[in-house]
Design a protein around this motif. Structure first.
Motif, PDB file in Angstrom:
ATOM      1  N   LEU A  14       0.808  -1.217   0.000  1.00 57.38           N
ATOM      2  CA  LEU A  14       0.000   0.000   0.000  1.00 57.38           C
ATOM      3  C   LEU A  14       0.848   1.276   0.000  1.00 57.38           C
ATOM      4  N   ARG A  15       2.168   1.128  -0.063  1.00 57.26           N
ATOM      5  CA  ARG A  15       3.036   2.309   0.060  1.00 57.26           C
ATOM      6  C   ARG A  15       3.722   2.709  -1.240  1.00 57.26           C
ATOM      7  N   THR A  16       3.422   2.009  -2.319  1.00 61.69           N
ATOM      8  CA  THR A  16       4.137   2.276  -3.563  1.00 61.69           C
ATOM      9  C   THR A  16       3.323   3.063  -4.580  1.00 61.69           C
ATOM     10  N   GLY A  17       2.068   3.351  -4.283  1.00 64.28           N
ATOM     11  CA  GLY A  17       1.241   4.094  -5.225  1.00 64.28           C
ATOM     12  C   GLY A  17      -0.018   4.605  -4.556  1.00 64.28           C
ATOM     13  N   LYS A  18      -0.957   5.053  -5.361  1.00 63.39           N
ATOM     14  CA  LYS A  18      -2.214   5.537  -4.816  1.00 63.39           C
ATOM     15  C   LYS A  18      -3.148   4.364  -4.520  1.00 63.39           C
ATOM     16  N   VAL A  19      -3.870   4.478  -3.422  1.00 63.67           N
ATOM     17  CA  VAL A  19      -4.819   3.432  -3.021  1.00 63.67           C
ATOM     18  C   VAL A  19      -6.210   4.063  -2.966  1.00 63.67           C
ATOM     19  N   LEU A  20      -7.145   3.471  -3.714  1.00 65.42           N
ATOM     20  CA  LEU A  20      -8.510   3.991  -3.764  1.00 65.42           C
ATOM     21  C   LEU A  20      -9.369   3.252  -2.740  1.00 65.42           C
TER      22      LEU A  20
END
Length: 235
Positions: A183-189
């Motif tokens: 969950l720390r490498t990009g955007k999470v919707l």
């Protein structure tokens, strides 16, 4: 025990007392009445509602619906002098009032130490046979605390609710991490009412690099509707 060091004697006594408090004998079921409303009511307003019997297993839960439950319990003879705890299995987080006063909260089933949340709902440490208690339970006012709206519940209850919500989010993200979901490498919707309700805890967790929240409360349902329509169109 006379040859045991005093420190270990104290520890053993503590363990025995803790174990004793985790063992319960049933006195009987708590029969409840309920009513549902879309309005956010105070306990005094809710007490005037039109309650009807609520058998075990009754289903409810429209979006933004509040469920109020009430009951009167009278302690039997075998309760005399005993510690009395309530096992309030309501199906979710619940605010509890006893005899018109704020009593505390009941934690949902995702709490992993059920005996300890029964202890939290200790009605009295020394029961009196024939003594009656009026219970009022509110199944959705936890939402009010989590969203930061004005509430008449004390700071102790608010702190407990926020602590348990943060613990739930921590456990959820730990489980996702164990399943290799990063969950720390990009955007999470985040989609749906639950994510909006726990937005503060999600953002405070430090486990998501960039959280994006879908503000539409019914987005989950709408998405499933589109998937269902697409699946049917291919048949």
């Amino acid at each position: 025990m006379k040859y045991m060091h005093s420190e270990w004697q104290g520890r053993l006594q503590h363990w025995l007392e803790t174990l004793r408090q985790d063992l319960y004998l049933p006195l009987g079921p708590i029969q409840v009445e309920s009513f549902m409303t879309m309005d956010h009511l105070t306990p005094a307003e809710a007490a005037k509602g039109e309650f009807t019997p609520m058998p075990h297993g009754t289903k409810w839960g429209h979006i933004y619906e509040y469920c109020w439950m009430r009951s009167r319990i009278t302690l039997p003879e075998e309760a005399q002098g005993k510690r009395i705890a309530m096992n309030l299995v309501t199906g979710g987080e619940t605010t509890v009032f006893v005899d018109g006063k704020s009593f505390g909260t009941y934690r949902a089933e995702w709490v992993n130490t059920p005996h300890h949340y029964i202890v939290d709902n200790c009605l009295t440490r020394s029961g009196e046979a024939g003594r009656s208690y009026d219970l009022l339970l509110e199944e959705s006012d936890i939402d009010t605390i989590l969203t930061g709206e004005e509430t008449e519940y004390g700071q102790g209850i608010q702190t407990l609710v926020e602590h348990e919500a943060q613990a739930f989010i921590s456990d959820l993200f730990r489980t996702l991490r164990e399943r290799k979901v990063e969950l720390r490498t990009g955007k999470v919707l985040f989609v749906g009412g639950g994510s909006l309700l726990l937005r503060k805890q999600i953002e405070a967790s430090g486990k998501v690099s960039s959280a994006v929240f879908m503000e539409e409360i019914g987005a989950n349902a709408a998405g499933y509707g589109l998937l269902y329509a697409a699946a049917n169109s291919r048949r």
